[in-house]
Design an enzyme around this catalytic site. Structure first.
Site, PDB file in Angstrom:
ATOM      1  N   ASP A   8       0.873  -1.164   0.000  1.00  7.77           N
ATOM      2  CA  ASP A   8       0.000   0.000   0.000  1.00  7.77           C
ATOM      3  C   ASP A   8       0.916   1.223   0.000  1.00  7.77           C
ATOM      4  O   ASP A   8       2.136   1.088  -0.212  1.00  7.77           O
ATOM      5  CB  ASP A   8      -1.007  -0.039   1.167  1.00  7.77           C
ATOM      6  CG  ASP A   8      -0.357   0.161   2.538  1.00  7.77           C
ATOM      7  OD1 ASP A   8       0.893   0.264   2.599  1.00  7.77           O
ATOM      8  OD2 ASP A   8      -1.085   0.204   3.533  1.00  7.77           O
ATOM      9  N   CYS A  64       3.092  -3.393   3.846  1.00 12.87           N
ATOM     10  CA  CYS A  64       2.224  -2.265   4.233  1.00 12.87           C
ATOM     11  C   CYS A  64       2.864  -1.625   5.459  1.00 12.87           C
ATOM     12  O   CYS A  64       4.049  -1.811   5.701  1.00 12.87           O
ATOM     13  CB  CYS A  64       0.767  -2.699   4.435  1.00 12.87           C
ATOM     14  SG  CYS A  64       0.384  -3.679   5.897  1.00 12.87           S
ATOM     15  N   GLY A  65       2.111  -0.863   6.230  1.00 18.05           N
ATOM     16  CA  GLY A  65       2.708  -0.158   7.361  1.00 18.05           C
ATOM     17  C   GLY A  65       3.218  -1.104   8.427  1.00 18.05           C
ATOM     18  O   GLY A  65       4.392  -1.073   8.811  1.00 18.05           O
ATOM     19  N   THR A  66       2.340  -1.963   8.918  1.00 23.08           N
ATOM     20  CA  THR A  66       2.742  -2.964   9.918  1.00 23.08           C
ATOM     21  C   THR A  66       2.990  -4.330   9.297  1.00 23.08           C
ATOM     22  O   THR A  66       3.599  -5.196   9.926  1.00 23.08           O
ATOM     23  CB  THR A  66       1.620  -3.162  10.962  1.00 23.08           C
ATOM     24  OG1 THR A  66       0.442  -3.625  10.275  1.00 23.08           O
ATOM     25  CG2 THR A  66       1.316  -1.873  11.706  1.00 23.08           C
ATOM     26  N   GLY A  67       2.450  -4.555   8.127  1.00 26.55           N
ATOM     27  CA  GLY A  67       2.468  -5.871   7.488  1.00 26.55           C
ATOM     28  C   GLY A  67       1.213  -6.672   7.799  1.00 26.55           C
ATOM     29  O   GLY A  67       0.876  -7.612   7.090  1.00 26.55           O
ATOM     30  N   GLY A  69      -2.208  -5.913   7.900  1.00 27.86           N
ATOM     31  CA  GLY A  69      -3.392  -5.825   7.043  1.00 27.86           C
ATOM     32  C   GLY A  69      -3.200  -6.515   5.708  1.00 27.86           C
ATOM     33  O   GLY A  69      -4.086  -7.240   5.225  1.00 27.86           O
ATOM     34  N   HIS A  97       9.676 -24.502   7.047  1.00 29.88           N
ATOM     35  CA  HIS A  97       8.698 -25.291   7.809  1.00 29.88           C
ATOM     36  C   HIS A  97       7.253 -25.057   7.373  1.00 29.88           C
ATOM     37  O   HIS A  97       6.438 -25.972   7.460  1.00 29.88           O
ATOM     38  CB  HIS A  97       8.815 -24.974   9.303  1.00 29.88           C
ATOM     39  CG  HIS A  97      10.011 -25.631   9.942  1.00 29.88           C
ATOM     40  ND1 HIS A  97      10.186 -25.689  11.308  1.00 29.88           N
ATOM     41  CD2 HIS A  97      11.089 -26.246   9.396  1.00 29.88           C
ATOM     42  CE1 HIS A  97      11.325 -26.325  11.584  1.00 29.88           C
ATOM     43  NE2 HIS A  97      11.896 -26.660  10.434  1.00 29.88           N
ATOM     44  N   ASN A  98       6.932 -23.848   6.965  1.00 35.61           N
ATOM     45  CA  ASN A  98       5.533 -23.522   6.640  1.00 35.61           C
ATOM     46  C   ASN A  98       5.263 -23.476   5.147  1.00 35.61           C
ATOM     47  O   ASN A  98       4.129 -23.237   4.738  1.00 35.61           O
ATOM     48  CB  ASN A  98       5.137 -22.176   7.260  1.00 35.61           C
ATOM     49  CG  ASN A  98       5.513 -22.048   8.719  1.00 35.61           C
ATOM     50  OD1 ASN A  98       6.294 -21.171   9.101  1.00 35.61           O
ATOM     51  ND2 ASN A  98       5.002 -22.917   9.558  1.00 35.61           N
ATOM     52  N   ARG A 108       6.830   0.247   8.599  1.00 35.02           N
ATOM     53  CA  ARG A 108       6.940   1.107   9.776  1.00 35.02           C
ATOM     54  C   ARG A 108       7.536   0.336  10.959  1.00 35.02           C
ATOM     55  O   ARG A 108       7.605   0.842  12.078  1.00 35.02           O
ATOM     56  CB  ARG A 108       5.564   1.673  10.146  1.00 35.02           C
ATOM     57  CG  ARG A 108       5.021   2.618   9.081  1.00 35.02           C
ATOM     58  CD  ARG A 108       3.574   3.032   9.331  1.00 35.02           C
ATOM     59  NE  ARG A 108       3.119   3.976   8.310  1.00 35.02           N
ATOM     60  CZ  ARG A 108       1.829   4.228   8.045  1.00 35.02           C
ATOM     61  NH1 ARG A 108       0.880   3.619   8.723  1.00 35.02           N
ATOM     62  NH2 ARG A 108       1.506   5.097   7.098  1.00 35.02           N
ATOM     63  N   ARG A 131       7.724 -34.173   7.925  1.00 35.84           N
ATOM     64  CA  ARG A 131       6.674 -33.899   8.909  1.00 35.84           C
ATOM     65  C   ARG A 131       6.048 -32.523   8.684  1.00 35.84           C
ATOM     66  O   ARG A 131       4.875 -32.304   9.032  1.00 35.84           O
ATOM     67  CB  ARG A 131       7.218 -34.027  10.328  1.00 35.84           C
ATOM     68  CG  ARG A 131       8.251 -32.976  10.719  1.00 35.84           C
ATOM     69  CD  ARG A 131       8.875 -33.288  12.067  1.00 35.84           C
ATOM     70  NE  ARG A 131       9.748 -32.238  12.543  1.00 35.84           N
ATOM     71  CZ  ARG A 131      11.003 -32.045  12.123  1.00 35.84           C
ATOM     72  NH1 ARG A 131      11.529 -32.822  11.201  1.00 35.84           N
ATOM     73  NH2 ARG A 131      11.734 -31.066  12.624  1.00 35.84           N
ATOM     74  N   HIS A 132       6.814 -31.638   8.086  1.00 37.50           N
ATOM     75  CA  HIS A 132       6.275 -30.295   7.834  1.00 37.50           C
ATOM     76  C   HIS A 132       5.228 -30.327   6.721  1.00 37.50           C
ATOM     77  O   HIS A 132       4.296 -29.526   6.719  1.00 37.50           O
ATOM     78  CB  HIS A 132       7.413 -29.335   7.487  1.00 37.50           C
ATOM     79  CG  HIS A 132       8.454 -29.279   8.564  1.00 37.50           C
ATOM     80  ND1 HIS A 132       8.171 -28.800   9.823  1.00 37.50           N
ATOM     81  CD2 HIS A 132       9.741 -29.692   8.589  1.00 37.50           C
ATOM     82  CE1 HIS A 132       9.255 -28.908  10.581  1.00 37.50           C
ATOM     83  NE2 HIS A 132      10.226 -29.446   9.851  1.00 37.50           N
ATOM     84  N   ARG A 135       1.927 -31.149   8.260  1.00 38.56           N
ATOM     85  CA  ARG A 135       1.353 -29.995   8.970  1.00 38.56           C
ATOM     86  C   ARG A 135       0.812 -28.959   7.993  1.00 38.56           C
ATOM     87  O   ARG A 135      -0.250 -28.362   8.227  1.00 38.56           O
ATOM     88  CB  ARG A 135       2.416 -29.385   9.891  1.00 38.56           C
ATOM     89  CG  ARG A 135       2.753 -30.344  11.032  1.00 38.56           C
ATOM     90  CD  ARG A 135       4.064 -30.036  11.706  1.00 38.56           C
ATOM     91  NE  ARG A 135       4.383 -31.085  12.675  1.00 38.56           N
ATOM     92  CZ  ARG A 135       5.580 -31.256  13.215  1.00 38.56           C
ATOM     93  NH1 ARG A 135       6.581 -30.440  12.901  1.00 38.56           N
ATOM     94  NH2 ARG A 135       5.786 -32.228  14.074  1.00 38.56           N
TER      95      ARG A 135
HETATM   96  C1  RB5 Z   1      -2.036   2.464   6.525  1.00 37.49           C
HETATM   97  O1  RB5 Z   1      -2.105   3.649   7.246  1.00 37.49           O
HETATM   98  C2  RB5 Z   1      -1.871   1.289   7.466  1.00 37.49           C
HETATM   99  O2  RB5 Z   1      -3.030   1.083   8.199  1.00 37.49           O
HETATM  100  C3  RB5 Z   1      -1.503   0.046   6.695  1.00 37.49           C
HETATM  101  O3  RB5 Z   1      -0.348   0.285   5.959  1.00 37.49           O
HETATM  102  C4  RB5 Z   1      -1.192  -1.196   7.514  1.00 37.49           C
HETATM  103  O4  RB5 Z   1      -0.318  -0.910   8.550  1.00 37.49           O
HETATM  104  C5  RB5 Z   1      -2.359  -1.976   7.946  1.00 37.49           C
HETATM  105  O5  RB5 Z   1      -2.233  -3.108   8.464  1.00 37.49           O
END
Ligand code: RB5
Length: 144
Positions: A8, A64-67, A69, A97-98, A108, A131-132, A135
């Site tokens: 994003d 994305c920002g946190t990964g 979403g 493994h996954n 971020r 084994r993986h 799973r």
């Molecule tokens: C965008 O502001 C932020 O919400 C998006 O990048 C992400 O962090 C959502 O999980």
């Protein structure tokens, strides 16, 4: 290796750096966007990348920002196994493994150096099977 990449607006700059790294390594990358810093919605790009990976094969890269979403969005697509990583060990094990087929970062949360190392660890790792595999089969059966 063929990759599909997406982000994003918050993940755009890190995605560009990581796409450049993959291309420098000789990998083919199809960047599904966005192309500008205009605000966009992460589900659109998480879904687009996951659908490509599931239907065409190869690996996915999402930022994305946190990964969170964009990983959640990708994992709604049947056949996707998107793994959120903040360092190399988690990224490597996600593949070993996954059998993760998509690697996800939060721009971020991690800097370009840490993300680059983790991406290389993921790219160079191989699924161990055994084994993986059992799973992962159980994991994917949850979608049925
Ligand atoms: C965008 O502001 C932020 O919400 C998006 O990048 C992400 O962090 C959502 O999980």
């Amino acid at each position: 290796m063929k990759w599909f990449a997406g982000s994003d607006h918050a993940g755009l700059d890190l995605k560009k750096e990581l796409v450049a790294l993959l291309r420098e390594r000789g990998d083919e990358v199809e960047d599904l966007g966005p192309a500008s810093e205009e605000s966009v919605d992460y589900p659109d790009f998480g879904q687009a990348v996951a659908k490509k990976v599931v239907t065409e094969g190869g690996l996915g890269l999402l930022v994305c920002g946190t990964g969170n979403g964009i990983a959640m969005s990708a994992n709604k697509v049947r056949g996707a196994r998107a793994a959120l990583a903040t360092e190399s060990f988690t990224a490597r094990m996600a593949r070993m493994h996954n059998d993760a087929n998509i690697l996800v970062f939060g721009a971020r949360v991690v800097g370009a150096g840490v993300a680059s190392s983790a991406l290389v660890a993921f790219a160079d790792a191989k699924f161990e099977g055994g084994r993986h595999q059992r799973r992962v089969d159980k994991l994917m059966a949850i979608e049925e």
